[in-house]
Design a protein around this motif. Structure first.
Motif, PDB file in Angstrom:
ATOM      1  N   VAL A  44       9.768   3.122 -11.991  1.00 59.86           N
ATOM      2  CA  VAL A  44       8.532   2.666 -12.625  1.00 59.86           C
ATOM      3  C   VAL A  44       7.548   3.817 -12.804  1.00 59.86           C
ATOM      4  CG1 VAL A  44       6.501   1.203 -12.239  1.00 59.86           C
ATOM      5  CG2 VAL A  44       8.776   0.256 -12.017  1.00 59.86           C
ATOM      6  N   ALA A  45       7.607   4.813 -11.931  1.00 61.61           N
ATOM      7  CA  ALA A  45       6.726   5.972 -12.093  1.00 61.61           C
ATOM      8  C   ALA A  45       6.952   6.635 -13.445  1.00 61.61           C
ATOM      9  CB  ALA A  45       6.955   6.974 -10.964  1.00 61.61           C
ATOM     10  N   THR A  46       8.199   6.677 -13.923  1.00 61.00           N
ATOM     11  CA  THR A  46       8.454   7.263 -15.243  1.00 61.00           C
ATOM     12  C   THR A  46       7.787   6.446 -16.340  1.00 61.00           C
ATOM     13  OG1 THR A  46      10.549   6.080 -15.565  1.00 61.00           O
ATOM     14  CG2 THR A  46      10.668   8.256 -14.538  1.00 61.00           C
ATOM     15  N   ASP A  47       7.811   5.123 -16.190  1.00 64.13           N
ATOM     16  CA  ASP A  47       7.192   4.251 -17.198  1.00 64.13           C
ATOM     17  C   ASP A  47       5.676   4.383 -17.207  1.00 64.13           C
ATOM     18  OD1 ASP A  47       9.613   3.297 -18.034  1.00 64.13           O
ATOM     19  OD2 ASP A  47       9.468   1.369 -17.025  1.00 64.13           O
ATOM     20  N   VAL A  48       5.070   4.328 -16.041  1.00 61.16           N
ATOM     21  CA  VAL A  48       3.605   4.393 -15.961  1.00 61.16           C
ATOM     22  C   VAL A  48       3.115   5.767 -16.406  1.00 61.16           C
ATOM     23  CG1 VAL A  48       1.620   4.249 -14.413  1.00 61.16           C
ATOM     24  CG2 VAL A  48       3.492   2.617 -14.185  1.00 61.16           C
ATOM     25  N   LEU A  49       3.811   6.809 -16.003  1.00 53.18           N
ATOM     26  CA  LEU A  49       3.414   8.149 -16.414  1.00 53.18           C
ATOM     27  C   LEU A  49       3.523   8.306 -17.932  1.00 53.18           C
ATOM     28  CD1 LEU A  49       2.378  10.816 -15.356  1.00 53.18           C
ATOM     29  CD2 LEU A  49       4.747  11.559 -15.096  1.00 53.18           C
ATOM     30  N   ALA A  50       4.551   7.735 -18.535  1.00 53.39           N
ATOM     31  CA  ALA A  50       4.679   7.795 -19.994  1.00 53.39           C
ATOM     32  C   ALA A  50       3.496   7.081 -20.659  1.00 53.39           C
ATOM     33  CB  ALA A  50       5.997   7.182 -20.437  1.00 53.39           C
ATOM     34  N   LEU A  51       3.076   5.958 -20.080  1.00 57.30           N
ATOM     35  CA  LEU A  51       1.901   5.256 -20.633  1.00 57.30           C
ATOM     36  C   LEU A  51       0.659   6.145 -20.588  1.00 57.30           C
ATOM     37  CD1 LEU A  51       2.220   1.666 -19.139  1.00 57.30           C
ATOM     38  CD2 LEU A  51       2.371   2.302 -21.548  1.00 57.30           C
ATOM     39  N   LEU A  52       0.519   6.933 -19.536  1.00 63.55           N
ATOM     40  CA  LEU A  52      -0.670   7.762 -19.356  1.00 63.55           C
ATOM     41  C   LEU A  52      -0.616   9.066 -20.136  1.00 63.55           C
ATOM     42  CD1 LEU A  52      -1.147   7.291 -15.509  1.00 63.55           C
ATOM     43  CD2 LEU A  52      -2.389   6.136 -17.345  1.00 63.55           C
ATOM     44  N   VAL A  53       0.575   9.620 -20.339  1.00 64.17           N
ATOM     45  CA  VAL A  53       0.696  10.964 -20.900  1.00 64.17           C
ATOM     46  C   VAL A  53       1.082  10.972 -22.378  1.00 64.17           C
ATOM     47  CG1 VAL A  53       2.029  13.114 -20.730  1.00 64.17           C
ATOM     48  CG2 VAL A  53       1.224  11.992 -18.671  1.00 64.17           C
ATOM     49  N   VAL A  54       1.948  10.063 -22.784  1.00 65.84           N
ATOM     50  CA  VAL A  54       2.486  10.098 -24.146  1.00 65.84           C
ATOM     51  C   VAL A  54       1.618   9.239 -25.061  1.00 65.84           C
ATOM     52  CG1 VAL A  54       4.506   9.673 -25.585  1.00 65.84           C
ATOM     53  CG2 VAL A  54       4.802  10.380 -23.206  1.00 65.84           C
ATOM     54  N   PRO A  55       0.892   9.870 -25.991  1.00 66.29           N
ATOM     55  CA  PRO A  55       0.096   9.079 -26.923  1.00 66.29           C
ATOM     56  C   PRO A  55       0.987   8.464 -28.011  1.00 66.29           C
ATOM     57  CG  PRO A  55      -0.228  11.412 -27.348  1.00 66.29           C
ATOM     58  CD  PRO A  55       0.689  11.301 -26.162  1.00 66.29           C
ATOM     59  N   LYS A  56       0.480   7.429 -28.624  1.00 66.50           N
ATOM     60  CA  LYS A  56       1.137   6.796 -29.771  1.00 66.50           C
ATOM     61  C   LYS A  56       2.536   6.269 -29.461  1.00 66.50           C
ATOM     62  CE  LYS A  56      -1.441   9.562 -33.062  1.00 66.50           C
ATOM     63  NZ  LYS A  56      -1.397  10.465 -34.199  1.00 66.50           N
ATOM     64  N   TYR A  88       0.836  -1.203   0.000  1.00 63.01           N
ATOM     65  CA  TYR A  88       0.000   0.000   0.000  1.00 63.01           C
ATOM     66  C   TYR A  88       0.870   1.253   0.000  1.00 63.01           C
ATOM     67  CZ  TYR A  88      -3.762   3.147   1.452  1.00 63.01           C
ATOM     68  OH  TYR A  88      -4.661   4.165   1.524  1.00 63.01           O
ATOM     69  N   ASP A  89       1.882   1.286   0.859  1.00 57.03           N
ATOM     70  CA  ASP A  89       2.778   2.431   0.921  1.00 57.03           C
ATOM     71  C   ASP A  89       3.543   2.611  -0.384  1.00 57.03           C
ATOM     72  OD1 ASP A  89       1.951   2.967   3.473  1.00 57.03           O
ATOM     73  OD2 ASP A  89       3.747   2.183   4.440  1.00 57.03           O
ATOM     74  N   SER A  90       3.985   1.513  -0.982  1.00 57.96           N
ATOM     75  CA  SER A  90       4.711   1.602  -2.247  1.00 57.96           C
ATOM     76  C   SER A  90       3.829   2.160  -3.352  1.00 57.96           C
ATOM     77  CB  SER A  90       5.251   0.223  -2.649  1.00 57.96           C
ATOM     78  OG  SER A  90       6.244  -0.187  -1.757  1.00 57.96           O
ATOM     79  N   LEU A  91       2.576   1.735  -3.387  1.00 57.11           N
ATOM     80  CA  LEU A  91       1.657   2.266  -4.397  1.00 57.11           C
ATOM     81  C   LEU A  91       1.428   3.759  -4.183  1.00 57.11           C
ATOM     82  CD1 LEU A  91      -0.955  -0.616  -4.677  1.00 57.11           C
ATOM     83  CD2 LEU A  91       0.707   0.085  -6.399  1.00 57.11           C
ATOM     84  N   LEU A  92       1.228   4.169  -2.940  1.00 56.50           N
ATOM     85  CA  LEU A  92       1.050   5.592  -2.653  1.00 56.50           C
ATOM     86  C   LEU A  92       2.301   6.393  -3.011  1.00 56.50           C
ATOM     87  CD1 LEU A  92      -0.930   5.688   0.704  1.00 56.50           C
ATOM     88  CD2 LEU A  92      -1.747   6.213  -1.593  1.00 56.50           C
ATOM     89  N   PHE A  93       3.462   5.840  -2.711  1.00 57.14           N
ATOM     90  CA  PHE A  93       4.719   6.509  -3.060  1.00 57.14           C
ATOM     91  C   PHE A  93       4.839   6.675  -4.566  1.00 57.14           C
ATOM     92  CE2 PHE A  93       9.133   6.279  -4.441  1.00 57.14           C
ATOM     93  CZ  PHE A  93       9.687   7.339  -3.742  1.00 57.14           C
ATOM     94  N   THR A  94       4.532   5.625  -5.317  1.00 61.42           N
ATOM     95  CA  THR A  94       4.635   5.681  -6.768  1.00 61.42           C
ATOM     96  C   THR A  94       3.643   6.685  -7.354  1.00 61.42           C
ATOM     97  OG1 THR A  94       5.406   3.390  -6.813  1.00 61.42           O
ATOM     98  CG2 THR A  94       4.593   4.296  -8.884  1.00 61.42           C
ATOM     99  N   ILE A  95       2.423   6.692  -6.849  1.00 61.61           N
ATOM    100  CA  ILE A  95       1.418   7.645  -7.335  1.00 61.61           C
ATOM    101  C   ILE A  95       1.840   9.080  -7.004  1.00 61.61           C
ATOM    102  CG2 ILE A  95      -0.960   8.444  -7.022  1.00 61.61           C
ATOM    103  CD1 ILE A  95      -1.693   5.418  -6.686  1.00 61.61           C
ATOM    104  N   GLY A  96       2.319   9.303  -5.797  1.00 64.07           N
ATOM    105  CA  GLY A  96       2.807  10.631  -5.426  1.00 64.07           C
ATOM    106  C   GLY A  96       3.975  11.073  -6.293  1.00 64.07           C
ATOM    107  N   THR A  97       4.874  10.139  -6.587  1.00 62.30           N
ATOM    108  CA  THR A  97       6.001  10.432  -7.465  1.00 62.30           C
ATOM    109  C   THR A  97       5.511  10.790  -8.863  1.00 62.30           C
ATOM    110  OG1 THR A  97       7.406   8.930  -6.201  1.00 62.30           O
ATOM    111  CG2 THR A  97       8.149   9.502  -8.413  1.00 62.30           C
ATOM    112  N   MET A  98       4.489  10.078  -9.345  1.00 66.51           N
ATOM    113  CA  MET A  98       3.947  10.370 -10.668  1.00 66.51           C
ATOM    114  C   MET A  98       3.333  11.766 -10.730  1.00 66.51           C
ATOM    115  SD  MET A  98       2.308   6.652 -11.584  1.00 66.51           S
ATOM    116  CE  MET A  98       1.163   7.347 -12.740  1.00 66.51           C
TER     117      MET A  98
END
Length: 170
Positions: free
Chosen positions: A141-153, A48-58
């Protein structure tokens, strides 16, 4: 070595303890924790803490990406001329990921951890080291997930890489 490791539940619950987070792990998780090389890996609170940390980092990273893109567009005519716009986001995302990797690769903590694990063959991890490694992975991993959400195509191979990195980080 197990007796020398501090109580992982105290450490894992310290950063973002919530009432919904159980203090005691189920018996199966307790058995995994007892025999794990990574003591902090199997606690519900740590996940739970790791997920919150990753989301906050994103969230923080998204703000930084917006500022970086705006500055690059204002200061670099070459960057501003890159079309379509999603390619600018792709450049910002890759520069951010490169900076994260460089910071991790050259940090004293990471170098010490790699040295202890690979050269000294000390694969056991203290609770602190395991927690810091998980946070470093969450940052990457926050950089990877954020790229999935923000960068189209994104190219398909890039999408597969980002998804696999996110799944393995859990």
């Amino acid at each position: 070595w197990r007796q020398t490791v501090p109580d992982v539940f105290e450490l894992a619950n310290a950063p973002l303890a919530f009432a919904a987070c159980p203090r005691e792990a189920p018996a199966a998780l307790e058995a995994l924790r007892r025999y794990s090389l990574w003591p902090a890996a199997y606690t519900p609170c740590e996940l739970y803490d790791s997920l919150l940390f990753t989301i906050g980092t994103m969230v923080a990273m998204l703000a930084a990406w917006c500022v970086a893109r705006a500055l690059a567009r204002a200061r670099s005519p070459a960057f501003a001329s890159v079309r379509p716009d999603h390619k600018q986001w792709y450049v910002v995302a890759n520069c951010s990921k490169a900076a994260a990797l460089a910071t991790l690769a050259f940090s004293p903590f990471w170098l010490e951890s790699v040295h202890a694990s690979y050269w000294l063959d000390e694969w056991h991890a203290t609770s602190t080291r395991a927690l810091l490694i998980k946070r470093a992975c969450g940052w990457y991993v926050a950089t990877d997930v954020l790229a999935l959400l923000v960068v189209p195509k994104l190219p398909r191979t890039t999408v597969v890489h980002h998804v696999v990195a996110a799944v393995l980080a859990l």
